[in-house]
Design an enzyme around this catalytic site. Sequence first.
Site, PDB file in Angstrom:
ATOM      1  N   LYS A 299       0.889  -1.047   0.047  1.00 53.11           N
ATOM      2  CA  LYS A 299      -0.144  -0.054  -0.004  1.00 53.11           C
ATOM      3  C   LYS A 299       0.970   1.222   0.054  1.00 53.11           C
ATOM      4  O   LYS A 299       0.335   2.395  -0.590  1.00 53.11           O
ATOM      5  CB  LYS A 299      -0.938  -0.015   1.075  1.00 53.11           C
ATOM      6  CG  LYS A 299      -2.042  -1.065   1.207  1.00 53.11           C
ATOM      7  CD  LYS A 299      -3.189  -0.925   2.430  1.00 53.11           C
ATOM      8  CE  LYS A 299      -4.259  -1.965   2.150  1.00 53.11           C
ATOM      9  NZ  LYS A 299      -5.130  -1.775   3.273  1.00 53.11           N
ATOM     10  N   GLY A 361      -0.421  -0.520  15.177  1.00 48.13           N
ATOM     11  CA  GLY A 361       0.238  -0.814  13.915  1.00 48.13           C
ATOM     12  C   GLY A 361       0.200   0.678  13.247  1.00 48.13           C
ATOM     13  O   GLY A 361      -0.394   1.561  13.651  1.00 48.13           O
ATOM     14  N   LEU A 387       8.917   2.307  16.367  1.00 49.12           N
ATOM     15  CA  LEU A 387       8.575   3.499  16.920  1.00 49.12           C
ATOM     16  C   LEU A 387       8.569   4.810  15.895  1.00 49.12           C
ATOM     17  O   LEU A 387       7.731   5.330  15.774  1.00 49.12           O
ATOM     18  CB  LEU A 387       9.440   4.010  18.141  1.00 49.12           C
ATOM     19  CG  LEU A 387       8.825   5.210  18.856  1.00 49.12           C
ATOM     20  CD1 LEU A 387       7.462   4.815  19.404  1.00 49.12           C
ATOM     21  CD2 LEU A 387       9.867   5.618  19.929  1.00 49.12           C
ATOM     22  N   LEU A 459      -9.493  -5.189  12.217  1.00 43.00           N
ATOM     23  CA  LEU A 459      -9.455  -4.923  10.744  1.00 43.00           C
ATOM     24  C   LEU A 459      -9.273  -6.210  10.083  1.00 43.00           C
ATOM     25  O   LEU A 459      -9.694  -6.192   8.982  1.00 43.00           O
ATOM     26  CB  LEU A 459      -8.787  -3.995  10.278  1.00 43.00           C
ATOM     27  CG  LEU A 459      -8.764  -2.514  10.718  1.00 43.00           C
ATOM     28  CD1 LEU A 459      -8.146  -1.354   9.727  1.00 43.00           C
ATOM     29  CD2 LEU A 459     -10.257  -1.939  10.996  1.00 43.00           C
TER      30      LEU A 459
END
Length: 512
Positions: A299, A361, A387, A459
Amino acid sequence: MNQPLICMTLTGSTLEENRQLVQKYSKLIDIVELRVDYLTEEEQLYARRFPSMIRLPCILTIRRDVDGGKFSGGEFSRTCLFGRALAFADQDRAKNFAYVDFEDDFHIPSFQDAALAFGVKIIRSVHSLEEPIYNLKARCDEMRKTGYEIPKIAFLPRKLSDVSNLFKEGEQITQYEHIFCALGVQGLPARILASYSNSYLTYVSPEELLNNTTFLGHIDPVTMTSLYNFRSITKQTQLFGITGWPLYKTSSPEIHNAGYKKLGINAVYFPIRSPLVSEALTFAEQLGIKGLSITIPHKESVLYYLNDQSPEVVQIGACNTAIYKNKKWIGYNTDAYGFKRALLEFLGPMSIKRKKVAIIGAGGAAKAVAYILKQMGARVCIFNRTLSHAKQIAERYGFKYCTLEPDCAPILDEYSNLIIQTTSVGMTKEIKPGTPPQPEHNDPIYFYNFRGNELLMDLIYKPAITPVMKRASLSGCRVNNGYRMLEYQAYAQFKLFTGQDFEEDTDTTIIQ
Protein backbone atom coordinates in the site's frame (compact mmCIF):
# COMPACT_ATOMS: atom_id res chain seq x y z
CA MET A 1 -9.51 -22.32 -30.25
CA ASN A 2 -12.37 -23.80 -28.20
CA GLN A 3 -13.18 -22.81 -24.62
CA PRO A 4 -10.75 -24.61 -22.27
CA LEU A 5 -12.03 -27.73 -20.51
CA ILE A 6 -12.04 -28.15 -16.74
CA CYS A 7 -10.09 -31.25 -15.76
CA MET A 8 -10.36 -32.53 -12.19
CA THR A 9 -7.26 -34.32 -10.93
CA LEU A 10 -8.10 -37.37 -8.82
CA THR A 11 -5.56 -38.21 -6.11
CA GLY A 12 -7.65 -40.52 -3.94
CA SER A 13 -6.12 -43.77 -2.71
CA THR A 14 -8.85 -46.01 -4.14
CA LEU A 15 -10.86 -46.18 -7.35
CA GLU A 16 -14.12 -46.04 -5.40
CA GLU A 17 -13.08 -42.88 -3.55
CA ASN A 18 -12.27 -41.25 -6.87
CA ARG A 19 -15.52 -42.45 -8.42
CA GLN A 20 -17.53 -40.82 -5.65
CA LEU A 21 -15.69 -37.53 -6.16
CA VAL A 22 -16.41 -37.62 -9.89
CA GLN A 23 -20.08 -38.18 -9.13
CA LYS A 24 -20.13 -35.23 -6.70
CA TYR A 25 -18.49 -32.72 -9.05
CA SER A 26 -19.61 -34.11 -12.43
CA LYS A 27 -21.76 -31.08 -13.32
CA LEU A 28 -18.83 -28.69 -12.83
CA ILE A 29 -16.13 -30.50 -14.82
CA ASP A 30 -15.58 -31.80 -18.35
CA ILE A 31 -12.87 -34.39 -17.89
CA VAL A 32 -10.93 -36.11 -15.10
CA GLU A 33 -7.33 -37.21 -14.62
CA LEU A 34 -6.76 -40.44 -12.71
CA ARG A 35 -3.45 -40.14 -10.87
CA VAL A 36 -2.58 -43.82 -10.60
CA ASP A 37 0.56 -42.90 -8.64
CA TYR A 38 -1.70 -41.86 -5.73
CA LEU A 39 -3.57 -45.18 -5.62
CA THR A 40 -2.54 -47.95 -3.24
CA GLU A 41 -0.33 -50.59 -4.84
CA GLU A 42 -3.21 -53.06 -5.01
CA GLU A 43 -5.59 -50.50 -6.54
CA GLN A 44 -3.00 -49.54 -9.17
CA LEU A 45 -3.35 -53.01 -10.69
CA TYR A 46 -7.04 -52.39 -11.43
CA ALA A 47 -6.80 -48.88 -12.87
CA ARG A 48 -8.09 -50.27 -16.19
CA ARG A 49 -11.58 -50.51 -14.68
CA PHE A 50 -11.92 -46.85 -13.86
CA PRO A 51 -13.20 -45.41 -17.19
CA SER A 52 -16.20 -47.77 -17.07
CA MET A 53 -16.97 -46.63 -13.50
CA ILE A 54 -17.61 -43.02 -14.52
CA ARG A 55 -19.33 -41.13 -17.32
CA LEU A 56 -16.65 -38.60 -18.18
CA PRO A 57 -13.54 -38.79 -20.38
CA CYS A 58 -10.52 -39.79 -18.32
CA ILE A 59 -6.77 -39.13 -18.57
CA LEU A 60 -4.45 -41.93 -17.45
CA THR A 61 -1.46 -40.49 -15.58
CA ILE A 62 1.27 -42.27 -13.60
CA ARG A 63 3.52 -39.42 -12.53
CA ARG A 64 7.10 -40.06 -11.41
CA ASP A 65 8.34 -38.51 -8.17
CA VAL A 66 10.98 -36.51 -10.07
CA ASP A 67 8.14 -34.85 -11.97
CA GLY A 68 6.14 -34.03 -8.85
CA GLY A 69 4.24 -37.33 -8.61
CA LYS A 70 4.31 -40.15 -6.09
CA PHE A 71 5.49 -43.06 -8.21
CA SER A 72 8.96 -43.99 -6.93
CA GLY A 73 9.30 -47.43 -8.49
CA GLY A 74 11.46 -48.19 -11.50
CA GLU A 75 10.52 -47.45 -15.08
CA PHE A 76 9.92 -51.14 -15.77
CA SER A 77 7.19 -51.26 -13.10
CA ARG A 78 5.65 -48.06 -14.39
CA THR A 79 5.70 -49.34 -17.97
CA CYS A 80 3.90 -52.49 -16.85
CA LEU A 81 1.22 -50.40 -15.13
CA PHE A 82 0.70 -48.35 -18.29
CA GLY A 83 0.40 -51.61 -20.24
CA ARG A 84 -2.21 -53.06 -17.87
CA ALA A 85 -4.25 -49.87 -17.88
CA LEU A 86 -4.30 -49.59 -21.67
CA ALA A 87 -4.74 -53.30 -22.45
CA PHE A 88 -7.92 -55.03 -23.67
CA ALA A 89 -9.44 -51.95 -25.22
CA ASP A 90 -13.23 -52.07 -25.34
CA GLN A 91 -15.09 -51.44 -28.57
CA ASP A 92 -17.11 -48.92 -26.60
CA ARG A 93 -14.52 -46.16 -26.39
CA ALA A 94 -16.30 -44.58 -23.42
CA LYS A 95 -15.03 -47.54 -21.37
CA ASN A 96 -11.41 -46.83 -22.30
CA PHE A 97 -9.14 -44.06 -21.15
CA ALA A 98 -9.72 -41.12 -23.48
CA TYR A 99 -6.18 -39.76 -22.94
CA VAL A 100 -2.85 -40.99 -21.65
CA ASP A 101 -0.15 -38.67 -20.28
CA PHE A 102 3.36 -39.75 -21.33
CA GLU A 103 6.37 -37.64 -20.34
CA ASP A 104 8.47 -36.28 -23.17
CA ASP A 105 11.27 -38.75 -22.42
CA PHE A 106 8.94 -41.77 -22.20
CA HIS A 107 8.64 -43.42 -25.61
CA ILE A 108 7.22 -46.93 -26.04
CA PRO A 109 6.32 -47.30 -29.74
CA SER A 110 3.87 -50.15 -29.12
CA PHE A 111 1.97 -48.06 -26.55
CA GLN A 112 1.85 -45.10 -28.91
CA ASP A 113 0.59 -47.27 -31.78
CA ALA A 114 -2.05 -48.91 -29.59
CA ALA A 115 -3.24 -45.55 -28.28
CA LEU A 116 -3.62 -44.17 -31.79
CA ALA A 117 -5.37 -47.33 -32.97
CA PHE A 118 -7.96 -47.22 -30.19
CA GLY A 119 -8.52 -43.48 -30.27
CA VAL A 120 -6.67 -42.71 -27.05
CA LYS A 121 -5.16 -39.23 -27.34
CA ILE A 122 -1.57 -38.84 -26.14
CA ILE A 123 -0.64 -35.92 -23.93
CA ARG A 124 3.12 -35.44 -24.20
CA SER A 125 4.23 -33.65 -21.05
CA VAL A 126 7.25 -31.99 -19.50
CA HIS A 127 7.46 -30.70 -15.91
CA SER A 128 9.89 -28.31 -14.27
CA LEU A 129 9.49 -27.94 -10.51
CA GLU A 130 12.64 -25.89 -10.01
CA GLU A 131 12.58 -23.18 -12.67
CA PRO A 132 10.44 -21.73 -15.46
CA ILE A 133 10.50 -22.96 -19.03
CA TYR A 134 10.87 -20.46 -21.85
CA ASN A 135 10.46 -20.73 -25.65
CA LEU A 136 7.23 -22.61 -25.02
CA LYS A 137 5.98 -22.65 -28.61
CA ALA A 138 9.25 -24.03 -29.95
CA ARG A 139 9.23 -26.66 -27.20
CA CYS A 140 5.66 -27.67 -28.06
CA ASP A 141 6.50 -27.98 -31.76
CA GLU A 142 9.41 -30.23 -30.82
CA MET A 143 7.31 -32.43 -28.51
CA ARG A 144 4.78 -33.35 -31.21
CA LYS A 145 6.75 -36.34 -32.51
CA THR A 146 3.93 -37.81 -34.60
CA GLY A 147 1.98 -34.62 -35.07
CA TYR A 148 -0.95 -36.01 -33.07
CA GLU A 149 0.17 -35.47 -29.49
CA ILE A 150 -1.14 -32.73 -27.25
CA PRO A 151 1.97 -31.09 -25.77
CA LYS A 152 1.75 -30.14 -22.11
CA ILE A 153 4.22 -27.86 -20.33
CA ALA A 154 4.04 -27.32 -16.57
CA PHE A 155 6.57 -25.22 -14.68
CA LEU A 156 7.05 -23.29 -11.47
CA PRO A 157 7.34 -19.55 -12.20
CA ARG A 158 9.92 -17.54 -10.28
CA LYS A 159 8.12 -14.26 -10.91
CA LEU A 160 5.03 -12.92 -12.63
CA SER A 161 6.90 -12.16 -15.84
CA ASP A 162 7.26 -15.94 -16.31
CA VAL A 163 3.46 -16.19 -16.23
CA SER A 164 2.99 -13.30 -18.65
CA ASN A 165 5.45 -15.03 -20.99
CA LEU A 166 3.21 -18.13 -20.84
CA PHE A 167 0.28 -16.03 -22.06
CA LYS A 168 2.39 -14.44 -24.79
CA GLU A 169 3.64 -17.81 -26.10
CA GLY A 170 0.22 -19.43 -25.84
CA GLU A 171 -1.38 -16.75 -27.98
CA GLN A 172 0.90 -17.82 -30.83
CA ILE A 173 -0.26 -21.45 -30.79
CA THR A 174 -3.52 -21.73 -32.68
CA GLN A 175 -2.76 -24.62 -35.04
CA TYR A 176 -2.98 -27.46 -32.52
CA GLU A 177 -4.16 -28.22 -28.98
CA HIS A 178 -1.74 -27.67 -26.11
CA ILE A 179 -1.80 -27.46 -22.32
CA PHE A 180 0.06 -24.80 -20.32
CA CYS A 181 0.28 -24.90 -16.52
CA ALA A 182 2.00 -22.36 -14.28
CA LEU A 183 2.39 -24.02 -10.90
CA GLY A 184 2.26 -22.63 -7.38
CA VAL A 185 0.48 -19.57 -5.99
CA GLN A 186 1.86 -17.22 -8.63
CA GLY A 187 0.49 -19.45 -11.38
CA LEU A 188 -3.18 -18.99 -10.43
CA PRO A 189 -3.89 -16.35 -13.13
CA ALA A 190 -2.80 -18.85 -15.80
CA ARG A 191 -5.33 -21.38 -14.51
CA ILE A 192 -8.24 -18.94 -14.30
CA LEU A 193 -7.38 -17.30 -17.65
CA ALA A 194 -6.59 -20.50 -19.54
CA SER A 195 -8.46 -19.11 -22.53
CA TYR A 196 -5.86 -16.32 -22.76
CA SER A 197 -3.11 -18.86 -23.42
CA ASN A 198 -5.32 -21.00 -25.69
CA SER A 199 -4.76 -23.89 -23.27
CA TYR A 200 -6.78 -27.01 -24.04
CA LEU A 201 -7.73 -27.43 -20.40
CA THR A 202 -7.15 -26.19 -16.88
CA TYR A 203 -6.67 -28.42 -13.83
CA VAL A 204 -8.61 -28.36 -10.56
CA SER A 205 -8.76 -30.73 -7.58
CA PRO A 206 -11.74 -31.75 -5.43
CA GLU A 207 -11.88 -29.77 -2.22
CA GLU A 208 -11.51 -32.99 -0.23
CA LEU A 209 -8.07 -33.66 -1.79
CA LEU A 210 -6.67 -30.14 -2.18
CA ASN A 211 -3.89 -30.88 0.31
CA ASN A 212 -2.46 -33.38 -2.18
CA THR A 213 -1.99 -30.68 -4.80
CA THR A 214 -1.18 -27.61 -2.70
CA PHE A 215 2.28 -27.32 -4.26
CA LEU A 216 0.69 -27.32 -7.73
CA GLY A 217 -1.56 -24.39 -6.90
CA HIS A 218 -4.85 -26.14 -7.66
CA ILE A 219 -8.22 -24.73 -6.61
CA ASP A 220 -11.47 -26.66 -6.38
CA PRO A 221 -14.15 -26.92 -9.13
CA VAL A 222 -16.71 -24.84 -7.22
CA THR A 223 -14.27 -21.98 -6.78
CA MET A 224 -13.25 -22.14 -10.43
CA THR A 225 -16.77 -22.20 -11.85
CA SER A 226 -18.79 -20.22 -9.31
CA LEU A 227 -16.37 -17.70 -7.85
CA TYR A 228 -14.35 -17.03 -11.02
CA ASN A 229 -17.12 -17.88 -13.52
CA PHE A 230 -14.52 -19.75 -15.60
CA ARG A 231 -16.82 -20.90 -18.38
CA SER A 232 -17.78 -17.33 -19.25
CA ILE A 233 -14.24 -15.94 -19.47
CA THR A 234 -13.19 -14.95 -22.97
CA LYS A 235 -10.60 -12.59 -24.35
CA GLN A 236 -13.29 -9.91 -24.25
CA THR A 237 -13.72 -10.27 -20.48
CA GLN A 238 -12.57 -7.23 -18.48
CA LEU A 239 -9.83 -8.09 -16.00
CA PHE A 240 -9.36 -6.81 -12.44
CA GLY A 241 -7.43 -8.19 -9.51
CA ILE A 242 -5.90 -7.88 -6.07
CA THR A 243 -2.17 -7.94 -5.47
CA GLY A 244 -0.20 -8.51 -2.29
CA TRP A 245 2.21 -10.96 -0.67
CA PRO A 246 1.85 -13.63 0.51
CA LEU A 247 -1.90 -12.98 0.21
CA TYR A 248 -2.82 -16.23 1.93
CA LYS A 249 -6.54 -15.53 1.95
CA THR A 250 -8.74 -12.79 0.54
CA SER A 251 -12.50 -12.36 0.29
CA SER A 252 -12.26 -9.55 -2.25
CA PRO A 253 -12.88 -11.83 -5.27
CA GLU A 254 -16.16 -12.96 -3.70
CA ILE A 255 -17.37 -9.38 -3.39
CA HIS A 256 -16.24 -8.06 -6.78
CA ASN A 257 -17.22 -11.12 -8.84
CA ALA A 258 -20.65 -11.17 -7.17
CA GLY A 259 -21.08 -7.56 -8.26
CA TYR A 260 -20.20 -8.36 -11.88
CA LYS A 261 -22.77 -11.16 -11.93
CA LYS A 262 -25.40 -8.98 -10.28
CA LEU A 263 -25.00 -6.17 -12.80
CA GLY A 264 -24.34 -8.36 -15.84
CA ILE A 265 -20.79 -7.08 -16.38
CA ASN A 266 -18.43 -9.33 -18.36
CA ALA A 267 -15.51 -9.13 -15.94
CA VAL A 268 -13.46 -11.27 -13.56
CA TYR A 269 -11.43 -10.36 -10.47
CA PHE A 270 -8.67 -12.65 -9.18
CA PRO A 271 -5.53 -12.71 -6.95
CA ILE A 272 -2.17 -11.69 -8.39
CA ARG A 273 0.47 -12.66 -5.85
CA SER A 274 3.88 -11.00 -5.98
CA PRO A 275 6.46 -9.88 -3.41
CA LEU A 276 7.13 -6.81 -5.59
CA VAL A 277 4.31 -4.44 -6.51
CA SER A 278 6.32 -3.29 -9.55
CA GLU A 279 6.05 -6.82 -10.99
CA ALA A 280 2.31 -6.89 -10.36
CA LEU A 281 1.82 -3.57 -12.15
CA THR A 282 3.91 -4.69 -15.13
CA PHE A 283 2.01 -7.98 -15.27
CA ALA A 284 -1.27 -6.06 -15.22
CA GLU A 285 -0.15 -3.82 -18.07
CA GLN A 286 0.94 -6.79 -20.20
CA LEU A 287 -2.28 -8.69 -19.60
CA GLY A 288 -4.64 -5.74 -20.01
CA ILE A 289 -5.84 -5.63 -16.40
CA LYS A 290 -7.76 -2.38 -15.85
CA GLY A 291 -7.65 -2.07 -12.08
CA LEU A 292 -5.97 -3.52 -9.01
CA SER A 293 -6.77 -3.67 -5.34
CA ILE A 294 -3.53 -3.14 -3.42
CA THR A 295 -3.05 -4.91 -0.09
CA ILE A 296 -0.30 -5.80 2.40
CA PRO A 297 2.59 -5.07 2.01
CA HIS A 298 2.26 -2.87 -1.11
CA LYS A 299 0.00 0.00 0.00
CA GLU A 300 2.91 2.35 0.51
CA SER A 301 5.52 1.02 -1.93
CA VAL A 302 3.04 1.37 -4.81
CA LEU A 303 3.13 5.17 -4.44
CA TYR A 304 6.48 5.29 -6.23
CA TYR A 305 4.96 3.77 -9.38
CA LEU A 306 1.81 5.89 -9.63
CA ASN A 307 1.58 8.53 -12.33
CA ASP A 308 -1.14 10.37 -10.45
CA GLN A 309 -2.62 10.24 -6.94
CA SER A 310 -6.04 11.22 -5.65
CA PRO A 311 -6.17 13.81 -2.84
CA GLU A 312 -6.84 11.18 -0.16
CA VAL A 313 -3.80 9.15 -1.26
CA VAL A 314 -1.61 12.26 -1.00
CA GLN A 315 -3.00 13.04 2.45
CA ILE A 316 -2.99 9.48 3.83
CA GLY A 317 0.28 8.36 2.26
CA ALA A 318 -1.09 4.95 1.24
CA CYS A 319 -2.94 3.55 -1.77
CA ASN A 320 -5.23 0.52 -1.90
CA THR A 321 -6.65 0.98 -5.41
CA ALA A 322 -4.86 1.52 -8.72
CA ILE A 323 -6.57 2.17 -12.06
CA TYR A 324 -4.72 1.76 -15.37
CA LYS A 325 -6.00 4.34 -17.84
CA ASN A 326 -4.34 5.88 -20.89
CA LYS A 327 -1.17 3.94 -20.06
CA LYS A 328 -0.94 5.61 -16.66
CA TRP A 329 -1.51 4.31 -13.12
CA ILE A 330 -3.80 6.45 -10.96
CA GLY A 331 -3.91 5.72 -7.23
CA TYR A 332 -6.91 5.99 -4.87
CA ASN A 333 -7.60 5.10 -1.27
CA THR A 334 -10.96 3.53 -0.51
CA ASP A 335 -9.85 2.16 2.89
CA ALA A 336 -10.71 5.51 4.45
CA TYR A 337 -14.27 5.42 3.07
CA GLY A 338 -14.70 1.77 4.09
CA PHE A 339 -13.33 2.31 7.59
CA LYS A 340 -15.44 5.38 8.32
CA ARG A 341 -18.65 3.72 7.19
CA ALA A 342 -17.90 0.55 9.18
CA LEU A 343 -16.86 2.53 12.27
CA LEU A 344 -20.01 4.65 12.29
CA GLU A 345 -22.08 1.49 11.96
CA PHE A 346 -20.21 -0.07 14.89
CA LEU A 347 -20.43 3.00 17.12
CA GLY A 348 -24.12 3.64 16.53
CA PRO A 349 -25.21 6.87 18.26
CA MET A 350 -21.94 7.16 20.16
CA SER A 351 -19.53 9.95 19.17
CA ILE A 352 -15.78 9.54 19.50
CA LYS A 353 -15.05 13.25 19.40
CA ARG A 354 -12.45 13.93 22.10
CA LYS A 355 -12.51 10.21 23.06
CA LYS A 356 -9.12 8.54 23.55
CA VAL A 357 -8.46 5.99 20.82
CA ALA A 358 -5.56 3.57 20.29
CA ILE A 359 -4.38 2.53 16.84
CA ILE A 360 -2.38 -0.70 16.86
CA GLY A 361 0.07 -0.73 13.96
CA ALA A 362 1.45 1.84 11.56
CA GLY A 363 1.01 0.37 8.09
CA GLY A 364 -1.15 1.43 5.17
CA ALA A 365 -4.42 0.56 6.92
CA ALA A 366 -3.36 2.46 10.05
CA LYS A 367 -2.71 5.54 7.94
CA ALA A 368 -6.26 5.48 6.57
CA VAL A 369 -7.65 4.97 10.09
CA ALA A 370 -5.63 7.90 11.44
CA TYR A 371 -6.89 10.10 8.60
CA ILE A 372 -10.52 9.39 9.51
CA LEU A 373 -10.05 9.67 13.28
CA LYS A 374 -8.51 13.09 12.82
CA GLN A 375 -11.60 14.15 10.86
CA MET A 376 -13.81 12.81 13.65
CA GLY A 377 -11.97 14.72 16.35
CA ALA A 378 -10.65 11.75 18.33
CA ARG A 379 -7.60 11.95 20.59
CA VAL A 380 -5.29 9.22 19.35
CA CYS A 381 -2.15 7.35 20.31
CA ILE A 382 -0.46 5.10 17.75
CA PHE A 383 1.29 1.97 19.00
CA ASN A 384 3.80 0.17 16.81
CA ARG A 385 6.86 -2.02 17.26
CA THR A 386 8.93 0.24 15.03
CA LEU A 387 8.55 3.56 16.80
CA SER A 388 9.70 5.68 13.85
CA HIS A 389 6.76 4.46 11.75
CA ALA A 390 4.27 5.38 14.48
CA LYS A 391 5.96 8.75 14.91
CA GLN A 392 5.68 9.52 11.19
CA ILE A 393 1.87 9.13 11.22
CA ALA A 394 1.38 10.72 14.63
CA GLU A 395 3.27 13.89 13.79
CA ARG A 396 1.17 14.38 10.65
CA TYR A 397 -2.02 14.66 12.72
CA GLY A 398 -0.76 15.83 16.08
CA PHE A 399 -1.32 12.44 17.73
CA LYS A 400 0.64 10.68 20.46
CA TYR A 401 2.75 7.61 19.73
CA CYS A 402 4.32 4.79 21.69
CA THR A 403 6.24 1.55 21.21
CA LEU A 404 4.05 -1.55 21.09
CA GLU A 405 5.45 -3.58 23.98
CA PRO A 406 4.39 -4.68 27.49
CA ASP A 407 5.80 -1.51 29.06
CA CYS A 408 3.24 0.53 27.09
CA ALA A 409 0.25 -1.16 28.81
CA PRO A 410 -0.52 1.87 31.07
CA ILE A 411 -0.56 4.23 28.07
CA LEU A 412 -2.72 1.80 26.11
CA ASP A 413 -5.07 1.69 29.08
CA GLU A 414 -5.34 5.47 28.92
CA TYR A 415 -6.26 5.39 25.19
CA SER A 416 -8.68 2.48 25.44
CA ASN A 417 -12.12 4.00 24.82
CA LEU A 418 -11.74 2.49 21.37
CA ILE A 419 -8.91 0.18 20.29
CA ILE A 420 -8.42 -0.31 16.55
CA GLN A 421 -6.18 -3.22 15.59
CA THR A 422 -4.73 -2.73 12.08
CA THR A 423 -1.85 -5.24 11.89
CA SER A 424 -1.94 -8.73 10.34
CA VAL A 425 -1.26 -10.37 13.72
CA GLY A 426 -4.10 -12.81 14.36
CA MET A 427 -4.78 -13.48 10.70
CA THR A 428 -5.11 -17.11 9.65
CA LYS A 429 -1.68 -18.08 8.41
CA GLU A 430 1.02 -20.67 8.85
CA ILE A 431 3.82 -20.27 11.38
CA LYS A 432 7.17 -21.66 10.29
CA PRO A 433 7.69 -25.27 11.44
CA GLY A 434 9.78 -25.54 14.57
CA THR A 435 8.88 -22.05 15.77
CA PRO A 436 7.68 -22.20 19.40
CA PRO A 437 4.19 -20.71 19.76
CA GLN A 438 4.32 -17.24 21.26
CA PRO A 439 1.43 -15.00 22.44
CA GLU A 440 2.48 -12.23 20.04
CA HIS A 441 2.01 -14.59 17.07
CA ASN A 442 -1.77 -14.20 17.28
CA ASP A 443 -2.50 -11.34 19.69
CA PRO A 444 -0.71 -8.01 19.15
CA ILE A 445 -1.71 -6.68 22.60
CA TYR A 446 -1.45 -9.96 24.52
CA PHE A 447 -0.03 -8.02 27.49
CA TYR A 448 -3.10 -5.78 27.88
CA ASN A 449 -5.80 -6.71 30.39
CA PHE A 450 -9.25 -5.72 29.19
CA ARG A 451 -11.53 -4.18 31.80
CA GLY A 452 -14.73 -4.86 29.86
CA ASN A 453 -15.78 -1.33 28.92
CA GLU A 454 -13.48 -0.94 25.89
CA LEU A 455 -14.63 -1.07 22.28
CA LEU A 456 -12.38 -3.18 20.04
CA MET A 457 -12.34 -3.07 16.26
CA ASP A 458 -9.99 -5.57 14.58
CA LEU A 459 -9.58 -4.92 10.85
CA ILE A 460 -8.84 -8.62 10.23
CA TYR A 461 -11.83 -10.56 8.88
CA LYS A 462 -10.35 -14.06 8.57
CA PRO A 463 -10.81 -15.55 11.08
CA ALA A 464 -14.06 -13.79 11.90
CA ILE A 465 -13.11 -13.82 15.58
CA THR A 466 -9.41 -13.23 16.18
CA PRO A 467 -7.69 -14.20 19.44
CA VAL A 468 -7.66 -10.61 20.68
CA MET A 469 -11.37 -10.23 19.83
CA LYS A 470 -12.18 -13.42 21.73
CA ARG A 471 -10.19 -12.29 24.75
CA ALA A 472 -11.83 -8.87 24.74
CA SER A 473 -15.31 -10.32 24.30
CA LEU A 474 -14.85 -12.71 27.24
CA SER A 475 -14.02 -9.65 29.34
CA GLY A 476 -17.31 -8.03 28.38
CA CYS A 477 -16.07 -5.73 25.60
CA ARG A 478 -18.06 -5.01 22.46
CA VAL A 479 -15.99 -6.16 19.47
CA ASN A 480 -16.16 -5.97 15.68
CA ASN A 481 -14.05 -7.44 12.86
CA GLY A 482 -12.99 -5.88 9.57
CA TYR A 483 -15.41 -7.53 7.17
CA ARG A 484 -17.73 -4.53 6.91
CA MET A 485 -14.75 -2.29 6.17
CA LEU A 486 -13.66 -4.78 3.50
CA GLU A 487 -17.13 -4.71 1.94
CA TYR A 488 -17.51 -0.96 1.97
CA GLN A 489 -14.04 -0.19 0.60
CA ALA A 490 -14.68 -2.84 -2.09
CA TYR A 491 -17.93 -1.12 -3.09
CA ALA A 492 -15.97 2.09 -3.63
CA GLN A 493 -13.33 0.21 -5.62
CA PHE A 494 -16.08 -1.40 -7.70
CA LYS A 495 -17.36 2.06 -8.64
CA LEU A 496 -13.85 3.14 -9.64
CA PHE A 497 -13.32 -0.04 -11.68
CA THR A 498 -16.65 -0.18 -13.52
CA GLY A 499 -18.29 3.21 -13.14
CA GLN A 500 -21.35 1.49 -11.64
CA ASP A 501 -22.62 1.34 -8.06
CA PHE A 502 -22.45 -2.07 -6.41
CA GLU A 503 -25.33 -1.14 -4.12
CA GLU A 504 -28.51 0.61 -5.17
CA ASP A 505 -29.11 4.09 -3.76
CA THR A 506 -25.74 4.19 -2.02
CA ASP A 507 -23.29 7.03 -2.30
CA THR A 508 -19.82 5.54 -2.72
CA THR A 509 -18.10 8.83 -3.34
CA ILE A 510 -14.50 8.59 -2.21
CA ILE A 511 -13.72 10.83 0.75
CA GLN A 512 -11.84 13.92 -0.37
